[in-house]
Design a protein around this motif. Structure first.
Motif, short mmCIF file in Angstrom:
data_model
loop_
_atom_site.label_atom_id
_atom_site.label_comp_id
_atom_site.label_asym_id
_atom_site.label_seq_id
_atom_site.Cartn_x
_atom_site.Cartn_y
_atom_site.Cartn_z
N SER A 93 -12.18 61.09 -30.91
CA SER A 93 -11.40 60.76 -32.10
C SER A 93 -12.08 59.70 -32.98
CB SER A 93 -10.01 60.26 -31.69
OG SER A 93 -10.15 59.10 -30.89
N ASN A 94 -13.29 59.27 -32.64
CA ASN A 94 -14.01 58.26 -33.39
C ASN A 94 -14.87 58.92 -34.46
OD1 ASN A 94 -15.07 55.75 -34.13
ND2 ASN A 94 -16.78 55.99 -32.71
N ARG A 95 -14.73 58.48 -35.71
CA ARG A 95 -15.51 59.04 -36.82
C ARG A 95 -16.38 57.96 -37.42
NH1 ARG A 95 -12.94 63.73 -39.61
NH2 ARG A 95 -11.34 64.46 -38.18
N ARG A 116 -20.13 61.91 -38.19
CA ARG A 116 -20.27 62.14 -36.76
C ARG A 116 -18.92 61.87 -36.10
NH1 ARG A 116 -24.01 58.86 -32.32
NH2 ARG A 116 -23.31 60.11 -30.54
N VAL A 117 -18.47 62.85 -35.32
CA VAL A 117 -17.18 62.73 -34.63
C VAL A 117 -17.44 62.74 -33.13
CG1 VAL A 117 -14.90 63.74 -34.28
CG2 VAL A 117 -16.03 63.95 -36.51
N THR A 118 -17.04 61.65 -32.45
CA THR A 118 -17.10 61.57 -30.99
C THR A 118 -15.68 61.42 -30.51
OG1 THR A 118 -19.23 60.47 -31.13
CG2 THR A 118 -18.11 60.35 -29.04
N ASN A 177 -19.18 65.58 -29.05
CA ASN A 177 -19.80 65.23 -30.32
C ASN A 177 -19.81 66.42 -31.25
OD1 ASN A 177 -21.29 62.41 -29.98
ND2 ASN A 177 -21.49 63.52 -28.06
#
Length: 191
Positions: free
Chosen positions: A144-146, A140-142, A104
């Motif tokens: 490759s998910n933004r 918020r970046v998890t 994260n």
């Protein structure tokens, strides 16, 4: 200077988290005869939390950079207070602990408009009100998910106090009990 703040956020995925963060930074400012000033600053996030319902992520570290421009609109002449208008911007990136969903991190930027008004007593103590309005994204970046978010409240009910010491040294504290909640302070020196 050091700051602690609590901000209430909203994200496009429906999350309504609370972000708390501690930072420390230094600023170099230039003051011009035209009653204008410009400052640039840099520092680091010292930690914090990102909490949403029963999930809390602990924030670790990350850089903070900022700029500030202000202009004295009115010089203090009792009963007229001093009035200063300003605009500032900041950018920060923060790493957070890893969860089952992956690594994260958070990126935030905002632009703030402020009006500061107050009085100087005994040539040593300044008290002031400094309300601010602001806006800017939080991402918020998890892995490759933004997910994009923003503040729920776009204001600070700012106020503060400065003690002016001999040698053009100033100690200040400021805060905001409403909107984005802030408590900060620091030391400055005029050259």
């Amino acid at each position: 200077m050091g700051n602690w703040f609590r901000s209430y956020l909203k994200f496009t995925d429906g999350a309504l988290p609370v972000l708390t963060q501690k930072t420390v930074s230094a600023e170099l400012a230039w003051h011009f005869i035209s009653r204008r000033s410009f400052g640039i600053g840099a520092g680091t996030v010292l930690g914090g939390t990102f909490s949403d319902h029963d999930i809390s992520l602990f924030l670790k570290y990350g850089p903070v950079v900022s700029f500030r421009y202000s202009r004295i609109l009115m010089t203090e002449y009792f009963p007229i207070p001093f009035i200063v208008a300003g605009v500032s911007g900041s950018f920060s990136w923060t790493a957070a602990e890893e969860t089952h969903a992956g690594r994260n991190s958070f990126f935030a930027s905002d632009v703030r408009l402020s009006v500061t008004s107050g009085y100087t007593f005994w040539n040593r103590l300044q008290v002031y009100l400094s309300p601010k309005v602001f806006g800017g994204p939080v991402i918020r970046v998890t892995d490759s998910n933004r997910v994009r978010g923003s503040d729920r409240y776009f204001f600070q009910a700012g106020m503060g106090m400065t003690v002016i010491l001999p040698g053009e040294i100033m100690i200040f504290v400021n805060g905001s009990p409403l909107g984005e909640q802030v408590l900060g302070g620091g030391l400055s020196k005029v050259f």
